[in-house]
Design an enzyme around this catalytic site. Sequence first.
Site, PDB file in Angstrom:
ATOM      1  N   TRP A   4       0.812  -1.226   0.000  1.00 63.03           N
ATOM      2  CA  TRP A   4       0.000   0.000   0.000  1.00 63.03           C
ATOM      3  C   TRP A   4       0.839   1.268   0.000  1.00 63.03           C
ATOM      4  O   TRP A   4       0.302   2.367  -0.101  1.00 63.03           O
ATOM      5  CB  TRP A   4      -0.944   0.011   1.207  1.00 63.03           C
ATOM      6  CG  TRP A   4      -2.099  -0.930   1.064  1.00 63.03           C
ATOM      7  CD1 TRP A   4      -2.451  -1.645  -0.049  1.00 63.03           C
ATOM      8  CD2 TRP A   4      -3.078  -1.247   2.064  1.00 63.03           C
ATOM      9  NE1 TRP A   4      -3.566  -2.387   0.194  1.00 63.03           N
ATOM     10  CE2 TRP A   4      -3.976  -2.156   1.484  1.00 63.03           C
ATOM     11  CE3 TRP A   4      -3.261  -0.865   3.380  1.00 63.03           C
ATOM     12  CZ2 TRP A   4      -5.053  -2.687   2.189  1.00 63.03           C
ATOM     13  CZ3 TRP A   4      -4.330  -1.381   4.086  1.00 63.03           C
ATOM     14  CH2 TRP A   4      -5.226  -2.285   3.501  1.00 63.03           C
ATOM     15  N   LYS A   5       2.153   1.117   0.201  1.00 61.66           N
ATOM     16  CA  LYS A   5       3.029   2.303   0.263  1.00 61.66           C
ATOM     17  C   LYS A   5       2.450   3.283   1.295  1.00 61.66           C
ATOM     18  O   LYS A   5       1.945   2.842   2.329  1.00 61.66           O
ATOM     19  CB  LYS A   5       3.190   2.915  -1.128  1.00 61.66           C
ATOM     20  CG  LYS A   5       3.567   1.847  -2.163  1.00 61.66           C
ATOM     21  CD  LYS A   5       3.964   2.384  -3.487  1.00 61.66           C
ATOM     22  CE  LYS A   5       4.335   1.225  -4.397  1.00 61.66           C
ATOM     23  NZ  LYS A   5       4.866   1.643  -5.675  1.00 61.66           N
ATOM     24  N   HIS A  60      12.952  -2.172  -1.369  1.00 62.32           N
ATOM     25  CA  HIS A  60      12.072  -1.687  -2.438  1.00 62.32           C
ATOM     26  C   HIS A  60      12.784  -0.565  -3.195  1.00 62.32           C
ATOM     27  O   HIS A  60      13.537   0.210  -2.601  1.00 62.32           O
ATOM     28  CB  HIS A  60      10.760  -1.192  -1.829  1.00 62.32           C
ATOM     29  CG  HIS A  60       9.729  -0.899  -2.861  1.00 62.32           C
ATOM     30  ND1 HIS A  60       9.725   0.268  -3.586  1.00 62.32           N
ATOM     31  CD2 HIS A  60       8.693  -1.638  -3.338  1.00 62.32           C
ATOM     32  CE1 HIS A  60       8.711   0.237  -4.447  1.00 62.32           C
ATOM     33  NE2 HIS A  60       8.076  -0.914  -4.314  1.00 62.32           N
ATOM     34  N   GLU A 100      11.804   2.207  -4.188  1.00 60.79           N
ATOM     35  CA  GLU A 100      11.564   3.554  -3.653  1.00 60.79           C
ATOM     36  C   GLU A 100      12.470   3.845  -2.467  1.00 60.79           C
ATOM     37  O   GLU A 100      12.777   4.995  -2.177  1.00 60.79           O
ATOM     38  CB  GLU A 100      10.076   3.703  -3.289  1.00 60.79           C
ATOM     39  CG  GLU A 100       9.233   3.849  -4.547  1.00 60.79           C
ATOM     40  CD  GLU A 100       7.803   3.352  -4.430  1.00 60.79           C
ATOM     41  OE1 GLU A 100       7.292   3.218  -3.305  1.00 60.79           O
ATOM     42  OE2 GLU A 100       7.207   3.087  -5.490  1.00 60.79           O
ATOM     43  N   GLU A 111      11.218  -6.304  -9.606  1.00 60.72           N
ATOM     44  CA  GLU A 111      10.403  -5.144  -9.974  1.00 60.72           C
ATOM     45  C   GLU A 111      11.242  -4.195 -10.831  1.00 60.72           C
ATOM     46  O   GLU A 111      12.029  -3.402 -10.286  1.00 60.72           O
ATOM     47  CB  GLU A 111       9.952  -4.389  -8.717  1.00 60.72           C
ATOM     48  CG  GLU A 111       9.086  -5.209  -7.796  1.00 60.72           C
ATOM     49  CD  GLU A 111       8.250  -4.305  -6.890  1.00 60.72           C
ATOM     50  OE1 GLU A 111       7.024  -4.368  -6.999  1.00 60.72           O
ATOM     51  OE2 GLU A 111       8.829  -3.541  -6.118  1.00 60.72           O
ATOM     52  N   SER A 169       3.283  -2.373 -11.928  1.00 58.97           N
ATOM     53  CA  SER A 169       2.040  -2.171 -12.696  1.00 58.97           C
ATOM     54  C   SER A 169       1.264  -3.468 -12.949  1.00 58.97           C
ATOM     55  O   SER A 169       0.642  -3.616 -14.001  1.00 58.97           O
ATOM     56  CB  SER A 169       2.328  -1.449 -14.014  1.00 58.97           C
ATOM     57  OG  SER A 169       2.826  -0.151 -13.765  1.00 58.97           O
ATOM     58  N   GLY A 188       1.223  -2.767  -6.184  1.00 59.57           N
ATOM     59  CA  GLY A 188       1.079  -1.449  -5.566  1.00 59.57           C
ATOM     60  C   GLY A 188      -0.295  -0.874  -5.858  1.00 59.57           C
ATOM     61  O   GLY A 188      -1.290  -1.218  -5.216  1.00 59.57           O
ATOM     62  N   GLY A 189      -0.383  -0.006  -6.863  1.00 55.63           N
ATOM     63  CA  GLY A 189      -1.614   0.735  -7.175  1.00 55.63           C
ATOM     64  C   GLY A 189      -2.858  -0.135  -7.235  1.00 55.63           C
ATOM     65  O   GLY A 189      -3.901   0.214  -6.647  1.00 55.63           O
TER      66      GLY A 189
HETATM   67  P1  PGA Z   1       2.754  -0.674  -8.784  1.00 52.50           P
HETATM   68  O1  PGA Z   1       3.805  -0.806  -7.567  1.00 52.50           O
HETATM   69  O2  PGA Z   1       1.974  -1.957  -8.825  1.00 52.50           O
HETATM   70  O3  PGA Z   1       1.916   0.515  -8.421  1.00 52.50           O
HETATM   71  O4  PGA Z   1       3.565  -0.466 -10.015  1.00 52.50           O
HETATM   72  C1  PGA Z   1       4.463  -2.011  -7.317  1.00 52.50           C
HETATM   73  C2  PGA Z   1       5.477  -1.825  -6.203  1.00 52.50           C
HETATM   74  O5  PGA Z   1       6.094  -0.759  -6.131  1.00 52.50           O
HETATM   75  O6  PGA Z   1       5.679  -2.725  -5.378  1.00 52.50           O
END
Ligand code: PGA
Length: 257
Positions: A10-11, A95, A97, A167, A212, A233-234
């Site tokens: 969920w970030k 991750h 990020e 990823e 994605s 994620g999203g």
């Molecule tokens: P995303 O993110 O599905 O929104 O691309 C995946 C993630 O960062 O783990």
Amino acid sequence: MRTPILVANWKMHKGVREATAFAEDLKLRLQAPDGVEVVIAPPFTALGALQRALQGSGIELAGQNLYPEAEGAFTGEISPAFLRDVGCRYVILGHSERRHGFGESSEFVARKVRAACDHELRPIVCVGETLEEHEAGRTAEVIEAQIRGSLAQVPPEASETLVLAYEPVWAIGTGRTASPGDAQKVHAMIRELLRERFGAAADRIRIQYGGSVKPENGYALMAQPDIDGALVGGASLDPASFFAIIRFERASGEAST
Ligand code: PGA
């Protein structure tokens, strides 16, 4: 046989109320997560509420990060012991990020992976190349360095508890994904590196794809032989779309048996 694992990352989204409403909705849809493992990684502040909401559901919890010490003067950080205390079975580490937005090196990720293993938390270790590295044909080299570096301190007895997540950075949050064939090639390469490092246990380590992933593309990706689920994620922020991805994973598992 590896049980596929689907993780909702969920970030920095969802406070306690929203997180709890999601859990109630997902429990109704899922009933029992047989044949797949389903994990939610909410912000730290929602972990306690989700631990209560998910009790007896079979849905597991993950932290999104940790600091590699049990306790001490580390203002603002969260220890692996506290993640265990609030019911986490997994923790996402390395991750992109964190690697790119917060300057985390593979050496630092390795310390976190070690700390997770020492506290019986299962690490979900993320690796992936940037767009620039991808276009320069450096994917294999970058992934190899991240895998070797990030897994440098894994105790042999913890190897099977590892989960890897491939990823590609250029696919995260962009709507672009690696093609199933290209992703499979990288996953097979990761498994080979795991085999060198951990021997036969490599066949039992799950390697997720992330970047994605949506209900529309999840099936083809997860049907690949070395893709054992997804880090989402999203599309994990909405219970209906996360559940649709879980359903596709179940279907791809059934198709390959
Ligand atoms: P995303 O993110 O599905 O929104 O691309 C995946 C993630 O960062 O783990």
